[in-house]
Design an enzyme around this catalytic site. Structure first.
Site, short mmCIF file in Angstrom:
data_model
loop_
_atom_site.label_atom_id
_atom_site.label_comp_id
_atom_site.label_asym_id
_atom_site.label_seq_id
_atom_site.Cartn_x
_atom_site.Cartn_y
_atom_site.Cartn_z
N ARG A 164 -30.10 9.28 -46.62
CA ARG A 164 -30.95 9.25 -47.79
C ARG A 164 -32.41 9.50 -47.42
O ARG A 164 -32.92 8.98 -46.42
CB ARG A 164 -30.84 7.90 -48.49
CG ARG A 164 -29.57 7.73 -49.30
CD ARG A 164 -29.43 8.78 -50.37
NE ARG A 164 -28.53 8.38 -51.44
CZ ARG A 164 -28.18 9.18 -52.44
NH1 ARG A 164 -28.65 10.41 -52.48
NH2 ARG A 164 -27.37 8.75 -53.38
N GLU B 23 -36.95 6.08 -63.95
CA GLU B 23 -35.50 6.10 -63.73
C GLU B 23 -34.83 4.88 -64.37
O GLU B 23 -35.27 3.75 -64.19
CB GLU B 23 -35.20 6.12 -62.24
CG GLU B 23 -33.71 6.21 -61.94
CD GLU B 23 -33.42 6.23 -60.45
OE1 GLU B 23 -32.63 7.07 -60.01
OE2 GLU B 23 -34.00 5.38 -59.73
N GLU C 264 -24.08 21.26 -52.75
CA GLU C 264 -25.22 20.41 -53.08
C GLU C 264 -25.76 19.68 -51.85
O GLU C 264 -26.58 18.77 -51.98
CB GLU C 264 -24.83 19.41 -54.17
CG GLU C 264 -24.43 20.07 -55.48
CD GLU C 264 -24.02 19.08 -56.56
OE1 GLU C 264 -24.15 17.86 -56.31
OE2 GLU C 264 -23.58 19.52 -57.62
#
Length: 375
Positions: free
Chosen positions: A244, A305, A329
């Site tokens: 991440r 978000e 992706e």
């Protein structure tokens, strides 16, 4: 002054007014048609094409009295998507008149079914109109091609805005009413896959007075949804793991993150549809019954978000787990099936440091006995 003939989405007057940044009531419109042409939906898209077709009539709307600024805004909005302005002669109740029309060169597009404006309005009208607000924030400085390249994410954020406008509870907090927020400026200094917007506004204080003018910024993504697969018979959960950017950007010693299955909600999707799709893509897993855990802002002081979190019942047998993700992706995902107690241990040690997963596990800890078969 100029006149334009519109045959597709800009026949939806709220959208046209949003693009032009003026009230729809100031527009002078009348029905018109372009002979020997037809309007057809572009396959896989939410907009139409106008095509030469002998004997057909392309029905549309003629708008008179457009200014040079109107023309510039229209060129910006349409130009980024490959539409160029052409001159045509259209028929009206008062006879033939010259007008401009935006037509696509059709490169890479396939004409499909006849255009259905009412059907488009029902499915896309509010969403595309809301998206135009962000698209036009780039005018006139940002190249329109940049806006077009980001349009899918713009639509996703517009869908988030429409969901956010649904009435919410206010039993403890101050209810938001008309005039509570007075916005005087909005800019978008950064826009790519994500975006940052900056707002200048005043707001009603708790003592009833208005605050001084302030400037605040927010990071914009789109709404997201997560699902924690749970097998009641095995009392096991499926967790995914991937590298991440967030931990990397922070300088974390561990950049692989253990999480629930998650994804951004695509335009036109519900949160439930999103998590079922993501479970198949990330873990090859079919989700059964879904149980809503929470809906929440991840960091309301700085991020727009909003996340919908679910627990989904699933068969986590021998075939569950392993490698997954969508290579196109850039996804490289490993799925782990672990006992529920082991997952809670990972929360206690800090190895699970992902808020949606922690919240979903805590919700499951409270409710899971209701799902488990009798001993």
């Amino acid at each position: 002054m100029e006149r334009m003939f519109f045959y597709g989405t800009l026949c939806h007057l709220p959208l046209l007014a949003r693009v032009l940044d003026r009230p729809a009531g100031t527009l002078t419109t009348r029905p018109a048609r372009l002979a020997d042409h037809a309007v057809r939906l572009a396959e896989g898209e939410s907009f139409p094409l106008i095509l030469p077709e002998p004997g057909k009539q392309a029905e549309g709307l003629l708008v008179d009295g457009l200014t040079a600024e109107d023309r510039a805004r229209l060129d910006y909005y349409e130009g980024g998507y490959g539409f160029d302005r052409q001159e045509v002669s259209v028929e009206t109740a008062g006879g033939a008149v010259k007008a401009g029309v935006y037509a696509h060169d059709r490169a890479g597009l396939v004409p499909g079914a006849p255009w259905d404006l009412d059907g488009w309005r029902r499915r896309w009208g509010d969403l595309v109109t809301e998206a135009a607000s962000e698209a036009m924030l780039g005018y006139p400085d940002r190249p329109p091609e940049v806006t077009a390249r980001r349009y899918r994410m713009i639509l996703a954020r517009a869908a988030s805005t429409l969901r956010a406008r649904q009435p919410g509870p206010a039993t403890l907090r101050k209810p938001t009413g008309p005039g509570d927020i007075v916005e005087t400026a909005r800019v978008q200094p950064y826009a790519n896959f994500f975006a940052v917007e900056e707002y200048t506004f005043r707001h009603t204080r708790f003592d009833g007075r208005m605050s001084d003018e302030m400037v605040r910024a927010a990071f914009l993504t789109g709404d997201a949804a997560t699902v924690l697969p749970y097998d009641p018979a095995r009392d096991a959960v499926l967790l995914i793991e991937q590298v991440r950017a967030g931990p990397y950007a922070r300088g974390d010693s561990q950049v692989w993150s253990v999480e629930a299955i998650a994804g951004l909600i695509d335009p036109g999707e519900t949160p439930e549809e999103t998590v079922r799709r993501e479970a198949l893509e990330e873990a090859g897993l079919t989700i059964g019954a879904l149980h809503r855990c929470f809906g929440y802002y991840t960091s309301p002081g700085a991020k727009a978000e909003y996340i919908y979190s679910f627990v989904g019942e699933a068969d986590l047998g021998a075939d569950a787990g392993g490698l997954g993700g969508v290579p196109a992706e850039g996804e490289d995902i490993r799925a782990h099936v672990v006992p529920f107690a082991r997952a809670m241990d990972l929360v206690d040690t800090g190895e699970i440091g992902n808020a949606p997963l922690i919240l979903s596990l805590l919700w499951l800890a409270r409710h899971r006995e209701a799902f488990r078969p009798p001993a």
